[in-house]
Design a protein around this motif. Structure first.
Motif, PDB file in Angstrom:
ATOM      1  N   VAL A 192       0.861  -1.196   0.000  1.00 36.82           N
ATOM      2  CA  VAL A 192       0.000   0.000   0.000  1.00 36.82           C
ATOM      3  C   VAL A 192       0.893   1.240   0.000  1.00 36.82           C
ATOM      4  CG1 VAL A 192      -1.860   1.234   1.158  1.00 36.82           C
ATOM      5  CG2 VAL A 192      -1.746  -1.266   1.298  1.00 36.82           C
ATOM      6  N   ARG A 193       0.622   2.165  -0.904  1.00 36.52           N
ATOM      7  CA  ARG A 193       1.405   3.395  -1.028  1.00 36.52           C
ATOM      8  C   ARG A 193       0.681   4.559  -0.341  1.00 36.52           C
ATOM      9  NH1 ARG A 193       2.599   0.118  -5.135  1.00 36.52           N
ATOM     10  NH2 ARG A 193       4.662   0.222  -6.145  1.00 36.52           N
ATOM     11  N   TYR A 194       1.439   5.370   0.387  1.00 40.50           N
ATOM     12  CA  TYR A 194       0.904   6.542   1.089  1.00 40.50           C
ATOM     13  C   TYR A 194       1.758   7.761   0.763  1.00 40.50           C
ATOM     14  CZ  TYR A 194      -1.298   2.978   4.079  1.00 40.50           C
ATOM     15  OH  TYR A 194      -2.000   1.892   4.556  1.00 40.50           O
ATOM     16  N   ARG A 195       1.110   8.903   0.670  1.00 38.77           N
ATOM     17  CA  ARG A 195       1.852  10.154   0.585  1.00 38.77           C
ATOM     18  C   ARG A 195       2.139  10.648   2.000  1.00 38.77           C
ATOM     19  NH1 ARG A 195      -1.328  14.343  -2.501  1.00 38.77           N
ATOM     20  NH2 ARG A 195       0.667  15.444  -2.586  1.00 38.77           N
ATOM     21  N   TYR A 196       3.323  11.183   2.186  1.00 37.82           N
ATOM     22  CA  TYR A 196       3.760  11.714   3.478  1.00 37.82           C
ATOM     23  C   TYR A 196       2.723  12.699   4.031  1.00 37.82           C
ATOM     24  CZ  TYR A 196       7.189  14.047   6.648  1.00 37.82           C
ATOM     25  OH  TYR A 196       7.864  14.585   7.728  1.00 37.82           O
ATOM     26  N   GLY A 203      14.552  22.732  14.308  1.00 40.58           N
ATOM     27  CA  GLY A 203      13.938  23.150  13.067  1.00 40.58           C
ATOM     28  C   GLY A 203      12.753  22.284  12.673  1.00 40.58           C
ATOM     29  N   ARG A 204      12.195  22.612  11.543  1.00 45.84           N
ATOM     30  CA  ARG A 204      10.982  21.958  11.055  1.00 45.84           C
ATOM     31  C   ARG A 204      11.191  20.459  10.828  1.00 45.84           C
ATOM     32  NH1 ARG A 204       6.931  24.706   9.151  1.00 45.84           N
ATOM     33  NH2 ARG A 204       5.224  23.567   8.153  1.00 45.84           N
ATOM     34  N   ASP A 205      12.288  20.093  10.169  1.00 49.24           N
ATOM     35  CA  ASP A 205      12.497  18.683   9.855  1.00 49.24           C
ATOM     36  C   ASP A 205      12.700  17.835  11.104  1.00 49.24           C
ATOM     37  OD1 ASP A 205      12.189  18.665   7.090  1.00 49.24           O
ATOM     38  OD2 ASP A 205      14.222  19.383   6.760  1.00 49.24           O
ATOM     39  N   THR A 206      13.357  18.375  12.124  1.00 47.32           N
ATOM     40  CA  THR A 206      13.535  17.626  13.368  1.00 47.32           C
ATOM     41  C   THR A 206      12.186  17.330  14.008  1.00 47.32           C
ATOM     42  OG1 THR A 206      15.720  18.587  13.781  1.00 47.32           O
ATOM     43  CG2 THR A 206      14.557  17.662  15.680  1.00 47.32           C
ATOM     44  N   CYS A 207      11.290  18.328  14.015  1.00 49.30           N
ATOM     45  CA  CYS A 207       9.954  18.120  14.585  1.00 49.30           C
ATOM     46  C   CYS A 207       9.156  17.113  13.765  1.00 49.30           C
ATOM     47  CB  CYS A 207       9.206  19.451  14.669  1.00 49.30           C
ATOM     48  SG  CYS A 207       9.954  20.641  15.801  1.00 49.30           S
ATOM     49  N   LEU A 208       9.234  17.225  12.453  1.00 51.57           N
ATOM     50  CA  LEU A 208       8.513  16.282  11.594  1.00 51.57           C
ATOM     51  C   LEU A 208       9.053  14.861  11.769  1.00 51.57           C
ATOM     52  CD1 LEU A 208       8.192  18.380   8.298  1.00 51.57           C
ATOM     53  CD2 LEU A 208       6.357  17.829   9.926  1.00 51.57           C
ATOM     54  N   ASP A 209      10.385  14.732  11.872  1.00 54.40           N
ATOM     55  CA  ASP A 209      10.988  13.404  12.067  1.00 54.40           C
ATOM     56  C   ASP A 209      10.531  12.786  13.383  1.00 54.40           C
ATOM     57  OD1 ASP A 209      12.321  13.492   9.680  1.00 54.40           O
ATOM     58  OD2 ASP A 209      14.268  14.023  10.530  1.00 54.40           O
ATOM     59  N   LEU A 210      10.456  13.611  14.424  1.00 55.28           N
ATOM     60  CA  LEU A 210      10.027  13.111  15.731  1.00 55.28           C
ATOM     61  C   LEU A 210       8.579  12.639  15.674  1.00 55.28           C
ATOM     62  CD1 LEU A 210      10.762  12.666  18.707  1.00 55.28           C
ATOM     63  CD2 LEU A 210       9.994  15.005  19.160  1.00 55.28           C
ATOM     64  N   LEU A 211       7.726  13.418  15.049  1.00 54.19           N
ATOM     65  CA  LEU A 211       6.310  13.032  14.920  1.00 54.19           C
ATOM     66  C   LEU A 211       6.155  11.793  14.047  1.00 54.19           C
ATOM     67  CD1 LEU A 211       4.802  16.605  14.524  1.00 54.19           C
ATOM     68  CD2 LEU A 211       4.438  15.051  16.455  1.00 54.19           C
ATOM     69  N   PHE A 228       0.272  12.612   7.743  1.00 53.65           N
ATOM     70  CA  PHE A 228       0.188  13.643   8.778  1.00 53.65           C
ATOM     71  C   PHE A 228      -1.245  14.148   8.948  1.00 53.65           C
ATOM     72  CE2 PHE A 228       4.709  13.509   8.699  1.00 53.65           C
ATOM     73  CZ  PHE A 228       5.142  14.076   9.879  1.00 53.65           C
ATOM     74  N   HIS A 229      -1.981  14.230   7.853  1.00 52.07           N
ATOM     75  CA  HIS A 229      -3.397  14.601   7.951  1.00 52.07           C
ATOM     76  C   HIS A 229      -4.169  13.536   8.739  1.00 52.07           C
ATOM     77  CE1 HIS A 229      -3.353  17.330   4.112  1.00 52.07           C
ATOM     78  NE2 HIS A 229      -2.901  17.951   5.180  1.00 52.07           N
ATOM     79  N   THR A 230      -3.900  12.269   8.452  1.00 45.85           N
ATOM     80  CA  THR A 230      -4.656  11.167   9.054  1.00 45.85           C
ATOM     81  C   THR A 230      -4.376  11.009  10.534  1.00 45.85           C
ATOM     82  OG1 THR A 230      -4.702   9.970   6.948  1.00 45.85           O
ATOM     83  CG2 THR A 230      -5.076   8.674   8.961  1.00 45.85           C
ATOM     84  N   TYR A 231      -3.107  11.013  10.913  1.00 47.19           N
ATOM     85  CA  TYR A 231      -2.741  10.666  12.290  1.00 47.19           C
ATOM     86  C   TYR A 231      -2.484  11.854  13.203  1.00 47.19           C
ATOM     87  CZ  TYR A 231      -2.310   5.934  10.506  1.00 47.19           C
ATOM     88  OH  TYR A 231      -2.578   4.712   9.934  1.00 47.19           O
ATOM     89  N   LEU A 232      -2.276  13.053  12.622  1.00 41.21           N
ATOM     90  CA  LEU A 232      -1.963  14.208  13.460  1.00 41.21           C
ATOM     91  C   LEU A 232      -2.819  15.432  13.141  1.00 41.21           C
ATOM     92  CD1 LEU A 232       1.865  13.662  13.284  1.00 41.21           C
ATOM     93  CD2 LEU A 232       0.591  13.796  15.430  1.00 41.21           C
ATOM     94  N   ALA A 233      -3.619  15.339  12.090  1.00 43.37           N
ATOM     95  CA  ALA A 233      -4.509  16.437  11.696  1.00 43.37           C
ATOM     96  C   ALA A 233      -3.753  17.741  11.470  1.00 43.37           C
ATOM     97  CB  ALA A 233      -5.611  16.634  12.742  1.00 43.37           C
ATOM     98  N   VAL A 234      -2.554  17.647  10.914  1.00 43.10           N
ATOM     99  CA  VAL A 234      -1.773  18.829  10.541  1.00 43.10           C
ATOM    100  C   VAL A 234      -1.222  18.618   9.140  1.00 43.10           C
ATOM    101  CG1 VAL A 234      -1.116  19.431  12.912  1.00 43.10           C
ATOM    102  CG2 VAL A 234       0.382  17.945  11.546  1.00 43.10           C
ATOM    103  N   ASP A 235      -0.837  19.723   8.500  1.00 43.77           N
ATOM    104  CA  ASP A 235      -0.205  19.664   7.188  1.00 43.77           C
ATOM    105  C   ASP A 235       1.295  19.886   7.388  1.00 43.77           C
ATOM    106  OD1 ASP A 235       0.901  20.424   4.616  1.00 43.77           O
ATOM    107  OD2 ASP A 235      -1.162  20.600   3.931  1.00 43.77           O
TER     108      ASP A 235
END
Length: 326
Positions: free
Chosen positions: A143-147, A186-194, A151-158
């Motif tokens: 199953v293929r998912y877009r990144y 920075g942004r990528d560190t937060c996104l990686d953690l989530l 984030f929309h599905t599990y965290l309700a953020v873009d």
């Protein structure tokens, strides 16, 4: 209780490990992909701010030189591609400082292969076919998912438009960290953690999950393209099974000038974060300038795949000797 001289894996496990690796080698032999061996030491290391390279001082014919232990065999293998090797694969010892845990070991084996003229979609198909060969009892779908959709599905953020302040707050809450700890991240560190704390555990459950269209800032050595929403994204994918990241594949960047710029940007970010700079691999850049064919390539953690295949709790259970016991 195991004595400190004994292997961390049982001898029976090592027999099964050898059998599974033989399946991998046969897979590529049947497809005419050449097995290669390259040095684990190089003139440059990975500048990626999320990786900690190991280095050593060596006496050479040019005097004492700083050499870097590879975080993957990528740089040397791309030099082979530029020299006209055609499709190649390697089971290579790789090193990442500080990576210790149930799914990590400082020294580990990376399966990496490159396919000139392959598209990313073709490489995804080949990667999932390989995994199915090693795990014949697994019959789940791919199953293929877009990144962005994850984030929309599990965290309700873009992940592309949500403010950094909001991402820091959310990462602190969901990552069980203090806001102060993330205040300068920075942004990528937060996104990686989530991604690692919230989304990854949901992936690969009764399926092989393929994640596509990561932010362009996370392209590393991959190309970039505009997605259906007009966002610049990385031309790469990651593959997950049972919440475990198994593989990371790229539509490879072959532009030497852009690659140098990314290395320089990484080292600038390292200086900003107080991290040591890493020597740039000038030989890789020279190979790209000479001309590397358009290729897709992927790195797969073979130890993790074997761990999943055998149902072992820890990575060390499928290694002859883990780093603390070497």
């Amino acid at each position: 209780m195991r004595a400190n001289w004994q292997p961390t894996a049982t001898i029976e496990t090592l027999h099964e490990r050898a059998r599974l690796i033989a399946i991998v080698r046969a897979f590529f032999a049947q497809r005419g992909v050449l097995e290669v061996e390259t040095p684990i030491l190089g003139q440059g290391g990975s500048t990626d701010v999320h990786l900690a390279s190991l280095s050593t001082l060596a006496r050479t014919d040019k005097g004492q030189r700083k050499l870097w232990l590879q975080t993957s065999p990528e740089f040397h293998m791309k030099r082979l591609l530029a020299a006209g090797s055609g499709p190649i694969f390697q089971l290579a010892k790789s090193f990442r400082n500080g990576e210790v845990g149930a799914r990590h070991n400082i020294e580990f084996t990376m399966l990496e292969w490159y396919r000139p003229a392959f598209t990313l979609a073709q490489l995804i198909d080949e990667t999932t076919t390989l995994v199915a060969n090693v795990l014949p009892s697994f019959a789940g779908p791919v199953v293929r998912y877009r990144y962005r959709e994850l984030f929309h599905t599990y965290l309700a953020v873009d992940p592309f438009t949500t403010s950094l302040e909001t991402l820091r707050t959310l990462a602190a809450e969901r990552g069980h960290m203090s806001a102060q700890t993330l205040a300068k991240e920075g942004r990528d560190t937060c996104l990686d953690l989530l991604m690692s704390m919230v989304i990854e555990p949901q992936l690969g459950q009764q399926e092989l999950s393929v994640v596509l269209d990561y932010p362009a800032s996370q392209a590393a050595l991959a190309r970039r393209h505009q997605d259906a929403d007009g966002e610049w994204v990385a031309s790469r994918f990651e593959l997950y099974l049972n919440g475990v990241e198994l593989a990371n594949g790229y539509d490879e960047l072959i532009d030497a000038e852009e690659q140098r710029q990314r290395f320089d940007e990484d080292n600038a970010e390292r200086r900003k974060l107080g991290l040591p700079e890493v020597d740039v691999d000038e030989r890789l850049l020279a190979a790209l300038e000479r001309g590397m064919p358009e290729s897709a390539g992927v790195a797969l953690g073979i130890d993790r795949l074997i761990q999943l295949a055998m149902g072992k709790a820890r990575l060390e259970d499928v290694l002859a000797f883990s780093t603390p016991n070497c």
